[in-house]
Design a protein around this motif. Structure first.
Motif, PDB file in Angstrom:
ATOM      1  N   GLU A 517       0.814  -1.206   0.000  1.00  0.00           N
ATOM      2  CA  GLU A 517       0.000   0.000   0.000  1.00  0.00           C
ATOM      3  C   GLU A 517       0.853   1.263   0.000  1.00  0.00           C
ATOM      4  O   GLU A 517       0.462   2.285  -0.556  1.00  0.00           O
ATOM      5  N   ILE A 518       2.034   1.239   0.683  1.00  0.00           N
ATOM      6  CA  ILE A 518       2.889   2.424   0.718  1.00  0.00           C
ATOM      7  C   ILE A 518       3.593   2.610  -0.625  1.00  0.00           C
ATOM      8  O   ILE A 518       3.742   3.727  -1.126  1.00  0.00           O
ATOM      9  N   ARG A 519       4.027   1.505  -1.243  1.00  0.00           N
ATOM     10  CA  ARG A 519       4.745   1.622  -2.508  1.00  0.00           C
ATOM     11  C   ARG A 519       3.852   2.167  -3.621  1.00  0.00           C
ATOM     12  O   ARG A 519       4.323   2.871  -4.518  1.00  0.00           O
ATOM     13  N   THR A 520       2.541   1.857  -3.576  1.00  0.00           N
ATOM     14  CA  THR A 520       1.655   2.298  -4.652  1.00  0.00           C
ATOM     15  C   THR A 520       1.562   3.826  -4.724  1.00  0.00           C
ATOM     16  O   THR A 520       1.805   4.416  -5.783  1.00  0.00           O
ATOM     17  N   PRO A 521       1.205   4.539  -3.607  1.00  0.00           N
ATOM     18  CA  PRO A 521       1.201   6.017  -3.728  1.00  0.00           C
ATOM     19  C   PRO A 521       2.603   6.588  -3.925  1.00  0.00           C
ATOM     20  O   PRO A 521       2.762   7.647  -4.545  1.00  0.00           O
ATOM     21  N   MET A 522       3.632   5.906  -3.364  1.00  0.00           N
ATOM     22  CA  MET A 522       4.984   6.427  -3.552  1.00  0.00           C
ATOM     23  C   MET A 522       5.407   6.381  -5.010  1.00  0.00           C
ATOM     24  O   MET A 522       6.271   7.147  -5.443  1.00  0.00           O
ATOM     25  N   GLN A 541      14.513  24.627  -7.097  1.00  0.00           N
ATOM     26  CA  GLN A 541      13.639  23.470  -7.329  1.00  0.00           C
ATOM     27  C   GLN A 541      14.440  22.172  -7.406  1.00  0.00           C
ATOM     28  O   GLN A 541      13.973  21.110  -6.952  1.00  0.00           O
ATOM     29  N   GLU A 542      15.636  22.211  -7.973  1.00  0.00           N
ATOM     30  CA  GLU A 542      16.505  21.033  -7.989  1.00  0.00           C
ATOM     31  C   GLU A 542      16.808  20.572  -6.567  1.00  0.00           C
ATOM     32  O   GLU A 542      16.821  19.372  -6.269  1.00  0.00           O
ATOM     33  N   GLU A 543      17.058  21.560  -5.678  1.00  0.00           N
ATOM     34  CA  GLU A 543      17.351  21.213  -4.278  1.00  0.00           C
ATOM     35  C   GLU A 543      16.136  20.562  -3.629  1.00  0.00           C
ATOM     36  O   GLU A 543      16.250  19.578  -2.901  1.00  0.00           O
ATOM     37  N   TYR A 544      14.945  21.127  -3.955  1.00  0.00           N
ATOM     38  CA  TYR A 544      13.728  20.517  -3.401  1.00  0.00           C
ATOM     39  C   TYR A 544      13.545  19.091  -3.926  1.00  0.00           C
ATOM     40  O   TYR A 544      13.157  18.183  -3.184  1.00  0.00           O
ATOM     41  N   LEU A 545      13.823  18.889  -5.204  1.00  0.00           N
ATOM     42  CA  LEU A 545      13.682  17.534  -5.774  1.00  0.00           C
ATOM     43  C   LEU A 545      14.684  16.573  -5.153  1.00  0.00           C
ATOM     44  O   LEU A 545      14.367  15.397  -4.897  1.00  0.00           O
ATOM     45  N   ASP A 546      15.931  17.043  -4.890  1.00  0.00           N
ATOM     46  CA  ASP A 546      16.920  16.182  -4.234  1.00  0.00           C
ATOM     47  C   ASP A 546      16.419  15.743  -2.864  1.00  0.00           C
ATOM     48  O   ASP A 546      16.522  14.562  -2.476  1.00  0.00           O
ATOM     49  N   ASN A 547      15.871  16.703  -2.097  1.00  0.00           N
ATOM     50  CA  ASN A 547      15.360  16.361  -0.763  1.00  0.00           C
ATOM     51  C   ASN A 547      14.175  15.411  -0.859  1.00  0.00           C
ATOM     52  O   ASN A 547      14.025  14.478  -0.038  1.00  0.00           O
ATOM     53  N   LEU A 548      13.303  15.633  -1.845  1.00  0.00           N
ATOM     54  CA  LEU A 548      12.149  14.753  -2.026  1.00  0.00           C
ATOM     55  C   LEU A 548      12.591  13.324  -2.350  1.00  0.00           C
ATOM     56  O   LEU A 548      12.099  12.356  -1.757  1.00  0.00           O
ATOM     57  N   GLU A 549      13.528  13.161  -3.277  1.00  0.00           N
ATOM     58  CA  GLU A 549      13.986  11.819  -3.652  1.00  0.00           C
ATOM     59  C   GLU A 549      14.742  11.154  -2.510  1.00  0.00           C
ATOM     60  O   GLU A 549      14.648   9.944  -2.300  1.00  0.00           O
ATOM     61  N   LEU A 550      15.503  11.951  -1.720  1.00  0.00           N
ATOM     62  CA  LEU A 550      16.204  11.387  -0.572  1.00  0.00           C
ATOM     63  C   LEU A 550      15.221  10.873   0.470  1.00  0.00           C
ATOM     64  O   LEU A 550      15.404   9.796   1.054  1.00  0.00           O
ATOM     65  N   SER A 551      14.150  11.639   0.717  1.00  0.00           N
ATOM     66  CA  SER A 551      13.145  11.201   1.685  1.00  0.00           C
ATOM     67  C   SER A 551      12.474   9.913   1.219  1.00  0.00           C
ATOM     68  O   SER A 551      12.240   8.992   2.009  1.00  0.00           O
ATOM     69  N   CYS A 552      12.160   9.837  -0.073  1.00  0.00           N
ATOM     70  CA  CYS A 552      11.551   8.608  -0.608  1.00  0.00           C
ATOM     71  C   CYS A 552      12.511   7.431  -0.474  1.00  0.00           C
ATOM     72  O   CYS A 552      12.101   6.316  -0.118  1.00  0.00           O
ATOM     73  N   LYS A 553      13.794   7.663  -0.755  1.00  0.00           N
ATOM     74  CA  LYS A 553      14.786   6.588  -0.645  1.00  0.00           C
ATOM     75  C   LYS A 553      14.883   6.090   0.789  1.00  0.00           C
ATOM     76  O   LYS A 553      14.928   4.879   1.058  1.00  0.00           O
ATOM     77  N   ASN A 554      14.908   7.037   1.777  1.00  0.00           N
ATOM     78  CA  ASN A 554      14.995   6.634   3.183  1.00  0.00           C
ATOM     79  C   ASN A 554      13.765   5.841   3.598  1.00  0.00           C
ATOM     80  O   ASN A 554      13.853   4.870   4.358  1.00  0.00           O
ATOM     81  N   LEU A 555      12.577   6.272   3.109  1.00  0.00           N
ATOM     82  CA  LEU A 555      11.349   5.550   3.447  1.00  0.00           C
ATOM     83  C   LEU A 555      11.372   4.138   2.876  1.00  0.00           C
ATOM     84  O   LEU A 555      10.984   3.175   3.544  1.00  0.00           O
ATOM     85  N   LEU A 556      11.858   3.988   1.628  1.00  0.00           N
ATOM     86  CA  LEU A 556      11.947   2.651   1.041  1.00  0.00           C
ATOM     87  C   LEU A 556      12.936   1.769   1.795  1.00  0.00           C
ATOM     88  O   LEU A 556      12.703   0.579   1.989  1.00  0.00           O
ATOM     89  N   GLU A 557      14.068   2.349   2.222  1.00  0.00           N
ATOM     90  CA  GLU A 557      15.032   1.565   2.997  1.00  0.00           C
ATOM     91  C   GLU A 557      14.414   1.096   4.299  1.00  0.00           C
ATOM     92  O   GLU A 557      14.644  -0.032   4.750  1.00  0.00           O
ATOM     93  N   LEU A 558      13.610   1.974   4.957  1.00  0.00           N
ATOM     94  CA  LEU A 558      12.943   1.582   6.195  1.00  0.00           C
ATOM     95  C   LEU A 558      11.975   0.434   5.943  1.00  0.00           C
ATOM     96  O   LEU A 558      11.942  -0.546   6.695  1.00  0.00           O
ATOM     97  N   ILE A 559      11.185   0.523   4.853  1.00  0.00           N
ATOM     98  CA  ILE A 559      10.230  -0.556   4.537  1.00  0.00           C
ATOM     99  C   ILE A 559      10.972  -1.863   4.281  1.00  0.00           C
ATOM    100  O   ILE A 559      10.599  -2.929   4.790  1.00  0.00           O
ATOM    101  N   ASN A 560      12.073  -1.810   3.514  1.00  0.00           N
ATOM    102  CA  ASN A 560      12.833  -3.025   3.209  1.00  0.00           C
ATOM    103  C   ASN A 560      13.448  -3.625   4.462  1.00  0.00           C
ATOM    104  O   ASN A 560      13.478  -4.846   4.637  1.00  0.00           O
TER     105      ASN A 560
END
Length: 881
Positions: A517-522, A541-560
């Motif tokens: 369920e988390i991976r689908t909206p992500m 905006q590039e800086e914001y995108l870097d932070n956004l992708e880093l947060s998603c990566k950390n969340l995926l690592e936590l799920i894994n």
């Protein structure tokens, strides 16, 4: 006669019996051997006759086929390839000859243009043995065992003959297919020994027909060793050996060739069971044995008459003395009246026994006293029941456990006294069997039963029951223990265990569902972030995108990490055992983290002992996961200084070794209290660590669980403020010979280009509109044309309506899910031909999901959230296949 009496009893009986039985023994041996030899000769003769008959019929069939095919080859309709007339002609011939399964006519390329039953397209016979031989030789040629698709999968055998066109050149081949089931009548209504069987093999050893139970073996290869022996042997041969039924038989075989062909096109094997063949001879031998038994009876009678005086009369004296001894006359002596031979020595032993009985009687009394003391002090109830069901023994422990005094219980019916009313009928039924045989389902075992105390309370008892045969009657002896309280404890423990297992299953299912369920909206978040990079964003905006992708990566690592820990705790994580290189694995992980180390300005030192073997056997993926976690922590918690990765062999045996890995740093360090709990789940040094450095506290817990699962151990040493060192010891097996094969370091792949060389038309099946829009936008950015549908049924309809280069298929969708939709497409492709690559695009991202989807018929796999480079690489791979 006195000299004969001096011999032992066995010597007298053996001597007399051998004198009488010797002639009978000679007769039995002679008759049996002679009849068995004749039976074997008859069996071989029978198999040769049947083989000759079948061979003759097959040659006649081949001759008839040749006559038919030669006649057809001369007909102008076939030479001119008049399909309509030839089709009608072939059907008429087939109606007149039901043994023909099919008649086909092909052109010179092997394409069938006329047949009684047209084979399914493309109907090409150019790869068939009979076709190639007919074209090459210009004469009649034979085929092999084939299951005809045009004849409802019936087994057939072919003959082929070439025909020539008007110019005299070979224009094609005429083929006739014979039904192999017509051979089943060969042995019918024949007075043959039971089990007589024959086999037909084609030129390659495939079994085309078997007379008995053909469905068990037709279509299989004959055992290779036996077939090669027959292939190298003479054209006709008979021998004794194992057959297709697995029993031993007398076998004859023949090879059948077409005129002008060197190799046989068919083999005939006929077998008669050895057991059936020798039955008559064995029966005669049994009769001879009966005759011999009569001789023995006479011999024993003679032995009795001769031995009466020297054996029987003397034994009568011993019997009379035994009766006096049984009546209590302990001073009975018989040796003086009976002397000589074994019976004389027996009489001496009898006198000795009589003297010892008085002494042993005293010993028995003492034993009874000791037995009584044991039963009285036993903590378990000891009961005895006679063949009438009455209680004959009741010890003090039985009084305590069951509440009845001995005088209250002795003589009472045990079942009526102790068994609950609902078990009375079953006990009585079992008891009636016990008194006759001394057997029962509980005899010799320990069983758990319900028993009734004197006060009416039911208790649970453990009963060990045994049977004793006394005075011609069966008695039951039971040891009974009250286990009511312990059973209650067991039930409570079992209930607690079931609750824990249910909770663990619920946790695993919850974590898997949450991952999905988390991976689908992500997928929408990550996908849109990737697409934003193609819109020429500003630096901010590039800086914001870097932070956004880093947060998603950390969340995926936590799920894994959570899923890894859950699989380990539930015992579903399986380790691999493959040859790999420790050095390559360490180098790969270090190289992967090199950029992070350089960004923080840290110094990295690596040191591997020369004694480390080049290759070991184990799970390289889990080893790299442990090292990656430890190295990642070292980088995270070290702001300045260095990180050291070293490895050495701590012990080595002939077949294995223990490898010690150390990862040390000059980071923040830990206190002694922290060292005691860092390997627990969701634990970090303190709450400030989480705020400053991030993380879930699962990495070291996973390392500990993986290390223990691999049979090793992990520990840490640290000084607060100065740094930490983590140690891992893992056992590895050594391959049979070092240096042969093994994993090698794989160079990092170049970044995948998202734009492909050619434009693809792609069908996207995704029920989530945001995810569908994201995927469509990604594909558009890659330069592809796409169409999105919301479920598997719509995908199936669009696939039917238009051609697509690839399908991106979500798995969990309404109406029809992705698995069913993909399976339906694959089934229809088998009928219509063609193949459309299907990529599973799913939030199922557990270990093994990719392999599972590929095994179910998908061509590729990408997990959510979808990365553009990963999607582009998978599209490139499946579209190039």
């Amino acid at each position: 006669m006195k000299q004969l009496s001096a011999l032992s009893i066995r010597a007298q009986l053996v001597l007399i019996t051998l004198i009488i039985a010797l002639p009978a023994i000679v007769i039995i041996i002679y008759v049996g051997v002679h009849q068995r030899r004749n039976a074997v000769d008859d069996a071989y003769q029978l198999t040769r006759l049947i083989a000759e008959r079948i061979t003759s019929e097959q040659k006649n069939m081949a001759a008839a086929a040749e006559q038919l095919l030669v006649t057809l080859a001369q007909m102008p309709e076939i030479r001119q390839q008049n399909q309509a007339k030839v089709q009608q002609l072939l059907r008429s011939l087939n109606e007149l000859n039901p043994q023909y399964a099919n008649i086909l006519v092909t052109d010179r390329t092997g394409k069938t243009w006329a047949a009684v039953f047209m084979p399914p397209p493309p109907a090409m016979l150019d790869d068939r043995r009979y076709f190639k031989n007919a074209i090459a030789s210009g004469h009649l040629s034979s085929g092999e065992y084939v299951v005809s698709k045009s004849m409802a999968n019936k087994p057939v055998f072919h003959f082929a003959y070439p025909f020539r066109d008007a110019a005299g050149k070979i224009g094609g081949v005429i083929v006739v297919a014979f039904r192999l089931d017509t051979y089943s009548t060969v042995l019918r209504n024949s007075p043959l020994p039971a089990g007589t069987n024959f086999l037909l093999l084609d030129h390659a050893g495939v079994i085309m027909h078997r007379a008995l139970e053909p469905e068990k073996i037709i279509g299989r290869k004959y055992p290779e060793v036996s077939f090669k022996e027959m292939l190298a042997g003479p054209d006709e041969y008979s021998y004794r050996g194992p057959a297709s039924f697995g029993d031993e038989r007398f076998i004859s075989y023949r090879k059948i060739r077409l005129q002008g062909e060197a190799d046989p096109y068919m083999y005939v094997r006929v077998g008669v069971p050895v057991k059936t063949t020798l039955a008559a001879a064995d029966q005669t031998m049994l009769k001879s044995i009966a005759f011999f038994g009569a001789f023995l009876c006479g011999a024993f009678l003679l032995a009795y008459l001769i031995g009466k005086r020297s054996i029987a009369d003397r034994i009568i004296l011993l019997e009379q003395a035994s009766q006096r001894l049984a009546s209590g006359e302990m001073q009975t002596q018989v040796a003086s009246a009976v002397s000589g031979g074994e019976i004389g020595r027996l009489a001496e032993s009898f006198d000795t026994m009589a003297r010892q009985l008085t002494e042993r009687e005293q010993v028995i009394r003492e034993s009874e006293v000791r037995l009584r003391s044991i039963t009285d002090s036993a903590q378990d109830a000891i009961l005895m029941m006679d063949d009438q069901g009455a209680i004959t023994f009741w010890n003090p422990a039985a009084e305590t456990i069951l509440g009845y005094k001995a005088e209250e219980a002795l003589g009472k019916d045990l079942h009526l006294l102790l068994a609950p009313l609902r078990y009375q009928q079953a006990f009585q039924k079992a008891f009636s069997v016990f008194v006759q045989t001394g057997r029962g389902h509980a005899v010799g075992k320990t069983v758990e039963l319900a028993a009734k105390r004197k006060d009416g309370q039911e208790i649970i008892v453990s009963l060990s029951l045994s049977a004793v045969f006394l005075n011609g009657r069966w008695y039951a002896v039971g040891l009974l223990r009250d286990i009511t309280e312990s059973k209650h404890y067991q039930e409570e423990l079992l209930e607690a265990r079931h609750s824990a297992e249910a909770a663990n299953r619920a946790k695993s299912e919850f974590l898997a569902n949450m991952s999905h369920e988390i991976r689908t909206p992500m997928n929408g978040v990550v996908g849109m972030a990737q697409l934003l990079r193609y819109t020429q964003p500003t630096r901010e905006q590039e800086e914001y995108l870097d932070n956004l992708e880093l947060s998603c990566k950390n969340l995926l690592e936590l799920i894994n990490d959570i899923l890894d820990l859950s699989r380990i705790e539930s015992g579903k994580l399986e380790l691999e055992a493959a040859v790999f290189s420790l050095r390559s694995c360490i180098q790969e992980v270090v190289s992967n983290q090199a950029s992070r180390i350089e960004q923080k300005g840290l110094q990295l030192l690596t040191s591997l002992d020369e004694q480390v073997p080049e290759q070991v056997v184990g799970d390289s993926l889990r080893f790299k996961q442990i090292l990656l976690n430890l190295l990642g922590n070292a980088i995270k918690f070290t702001e300045a200084g260095s990180i050291t990765v070293s490895g050495q062999i701590s012990s080595r045996q002939e077949t294995g070794c223990t490898f010690r890995l150390m990862v040390s740093d000059t980071g923040i360090g830990m206190t002694e209290e922290t060292l005691q709990r860092i390997f627990n789940s969701f634990e970090q040094a303190d709450s400030s660590t989480t705020r400053v450095y991030g993380g879930s506290g699962l990495g070291l817990a996973i390392c500990r669980r993986l290390t223990e699962l691999m049979g090793g151990r992990i520990w840490a040493e640290s000084t607060f403020g100065k740094g930490s060192a983590f140690f891992v010891e893992l056992p590895f097996a050594l391959p049979p010979a070092e240096g042969n094969g093994g994993d090698q370091a794989v160079p990092s792949a170049e970044p995948v280009q998202t734009v492909m060389n050619r434009r693809l038309k792609i069908l996207v099946a995704e029920d989530n509109k945001l995810n569908a829009d994201t995927i469509v936008a990604m594909l558009k950015q890659m330069g592809h044309e796409s169409l999105a549908v919301s479920n598997g049924r719509e995908a199936l309809e669009k696939w039917h309506a238009s051609a697509f280069n690839c399908i991106l298929m979500d798995i969990q969708m309404p109406v029809m899910d992705g698995n069913l939709s993909a399976a339906t497409i694959r089934k229809q492709e088998q009928k219509m031909g063609g193949h459309t690559p299907i990529i599973a695009m799913t939030a199922h991202a557990l270990h093994g999901d990719r392999e599972r989807f590929l095994a179910e018929g998908f061509d590729g796999y990408v997990s959510k959230p979808v990365e553009m480079q990963a999607l582009a690489a998978e599209l490139r791979r499946v579209s190039a296949a």
